[in-house]
Scaffold this motif. Sequence first.
Motif, mmCIF file in Angstrom:
data_model
loop_
_atom_site.group_PDB
_atom_site.id
_atom_site.type_symbol
_atom_site.label_atom_id
_atom_site.label_comp_id
_atom_site.label_asym_id
_atom_site.label_seq_id
_atom_site.Cartn_x
_atom_site.Cartn_y
_atom_site.Cartn_z
ATOM 1 N N ILE A 36 0.763 -1.269 0.037
ATOM 2 C CA ILE A 36 0.013 0.045 0.008
ATOM 3 C C ILE A 36 0.858 1.149 0.060
ATOM 4 O O ILE A 36 1.618 1.533 1.008
ATOM 5 N N CYS A 37 0.712 2.035 -1.188
ATOM 6 C CA CYS A 37 1.653 3.255 -1.348
ATOM 7 C C CYS A 37 0.721 4.478 -0.980
ATOM 8 O O CYS A 37 -0.497 4.299 -1.026
ATOM 9 N N HIS A 38 1.591 5.336 -0.588
ATOM 10 C CA HIS A 38 1.154 6.910 -0.553
ATOM 11 C C HIS A 38 0.136 7.378 -1.583
ATOM 12 O O HIS A 38 -1.011 7.873 -1.549
ATOM 13 N N SER A 39 0.802 6.890 -2.769
ATOM 14 C CA SER A 39 0.014 7.221 -4.173
ATOM 15 C C SER A 39 -1.139 6.760 -4.212
ATOM 16 O O SER A 39 -2.142 7.435 -4.919
ATOM 17 N N ASP A 40 -1.370 5.576 -3.670
ATOM 18 C CA ASP A 40 -2.641 5.100 -3.906
ATOM 19 C C ASP A 40 -3.798 5.896 -2.776
ATOM 20 O O ASP A 40 -4.843 6.090 -3.271
ATOM 21 N N GLY A 58 -4.073 0.019 -6.506
ATOM 22 C CA GLY A 58 -2.741 -0.683 -6.113
ATOM 23 C C GLY A 58 -1.973 -0.995 -7.298
ATOM 24 O O GLY A 58 -2.305 -1.007 -8.393
ATOM 25 N N HIS A 59 -0.547 -0.383 -7.248
ATOM 26 C CA HIS A 59 0.393 -0.599 -8.079
ATOM 27 C C HIS A 59 1.583 -1.211 -7.648
ATOM 28 O O HIS A 59 2.712 -0.875 -8.252
ATOM 29 N N GLU A 60 1.686 -2.099 -6.711
ATOM 30 C CA GLU A 60 2.895 -2.972 -6.306
ATOM 31 C C GLU A 60 2.543 -4.377 -5.733
ATOM 32 O O GLU A 60 1.679 -4.343 -4.870
ATOM 33 N N ALA A 145 8.074 -3.473 -5.571
ATOM 34 C CA ALA A 145 7.887 -2.909 -6.669
ATOM 35 C C ALA A 145 7.801 -1.511 -7.042
ATOM 36 O O ALA A 145 7.911 -1.084 -7.856
ATOM 37 N N CYS A 146 7.250 -0.946 -5.898
ATOM 38 C CA CYS A 146 7.214 0.612 -6.362
ATOM 39 C C CYS A 146 7.996 1.397 -5.177
ATOM 40 O O CYS A 146 9.070 2.023 -5.590
ATOM 41 N N ALA A 147 8.217 1.216 -3.833
ATOM 42 C CA ALA A 147 8.818 1.965 -2.943
ATOM 43 C C ALA A 147 10.209 1.745 -3.120
ATOM 44 O O ALA A 147 10.998 2.584 -3.130
ATOM 45 N N GLY A 334 7.985 2.167 7.920
ATOM 46 C CA GLY A 334 8.105 1.105 7.058
ATOM 47 C C GLY A 334 6.770 1.191 6.011
ATOM 48 O O GLY A 334 6.091 1.833 5.988
ATOM 49 N N ARG A 335 6.321 -0.237 5.537
ATOM 50 C CA ARG A 335 5.325 -0.291 4.672
ATOM 51 C C ARG A 335 4.334 -1.106 5.051
ATOM 52 O O ARG A 335 4.507 -2.035 5.976
ATOM 53 N N ALA A 336 2.810 -0.873 4.401
ATOM 54 C CA ALA A 336 2.000 -1.808 4.761
ATOM 55 C C ALA A 336 1.699 -2.690 3.597
ATOM 56 O O ALA A 336 1.847 -2.285 2.471
HETATM 57 ZN ZN LIG Z 1 3.909 3.660 -5.376
#
Ligand SMILES: [Zn+2]
Length: 343
Positions: A36-40, A58-60, A145-147, A334-336
């Motif tokens: 889950i990216c900030h961009s989403d 969703g993009h990663e 994949a993204c971050a 970190g990331r979710a």
């Molecule tokens: Zn992203």
Amino acid sequence: MRAAIVEEIGKVSVKDIPKPSPGYEEALVKISTAGICHSDLHMALGDWQKAPTPFPLGHEGIGIVEELGPGAEGFIQKGDRVIFGLGGTAGAYWCGSCEYCLAGKPMLCPKQQYLFGIFGEYISVWAKALVKIPDEIDDKEAPLACAGLTAYSAVKKLFQLGISPGKPVAVIGAAGGLGHYAVQIAKLFGYKVIGIDIGPKKLEFVKQLGADYAVDASEALKFVKTEFRGVYASLVFSSKMAGFELGFKLLKMGGVLIPVGLPSFNEGQMPVSLHALIIKGLQIVSSLVGNVEEMRELVQLAADKKVKTHIGRVANLSELNQVFEELKEGKFVGRAIIDDFLK
Ligand SMILES: [Zn+2]
Ligand SMILES: [Zn+2]
């Protein structure tokens, strides 16, 4: 199949949609995990340009190839574990023959297509944008994949700019999804890393990542000026304009600001003094996601355990809106990730 859809700006729902079938040069991928990216969140809230609704998010992700469309067999096989998304931009297509593609910048290709829709059970993806991953990479490492890719490509710019290993560089937003990768990669490349974030919890995490210094944003200017008389580069992953302004102020003569985070439009603009830029010989070199070859390089580093993914939150698909709230409040480091699309 279940998937998260932005029905209207600000409203994300999990819906039943038809399972896609792979078209020409496409592979159908069963998604194992999605980051889950900030961009989403920005897209869902319409923080940038407002995309026409409804659209998937969703993009990663990481998944397994289940079916091939015609022409895809030259690039990927059924049963392959793959990482995909490339940060969205050019994650679904690039032409391969324009000046940008040939220069290794498919994200600038006029025909590039975004990849969105990884928050679901399946997605059909252009096979050339898929990168096969070895068993050493866990499903939980989907945020590479993204971050990971975005941080990797940004840190690589230090090389391209001729900044030698050993020189001090600042990473702003060092405890976040992108920043936590950038700290590790910049250390791996031999730089002296000053990780900057806010609050003791995040700074402790930045230290654990291997940063030479973990400094609170409120003290960063004084620290950098007294210790180093400025940094050679500031990599900025912040979602706040203040982070970019700080990055600019930290530069020494001839230093480079590398903006990577994309703040929402209502953060306004960053005022840049042309006078300072010219007299001090400063540069601004932006960095946008990365390309598929950089993804392969990063996969190798991750497989060799030189770059690690720190998961701050594991959720199922139904919890997406709740995770967005937590992301806004900076509740985890970190990331979710989402690891269950059926719940
Ligand atoms: Zn992203
Ligand atoms: Zn192109």
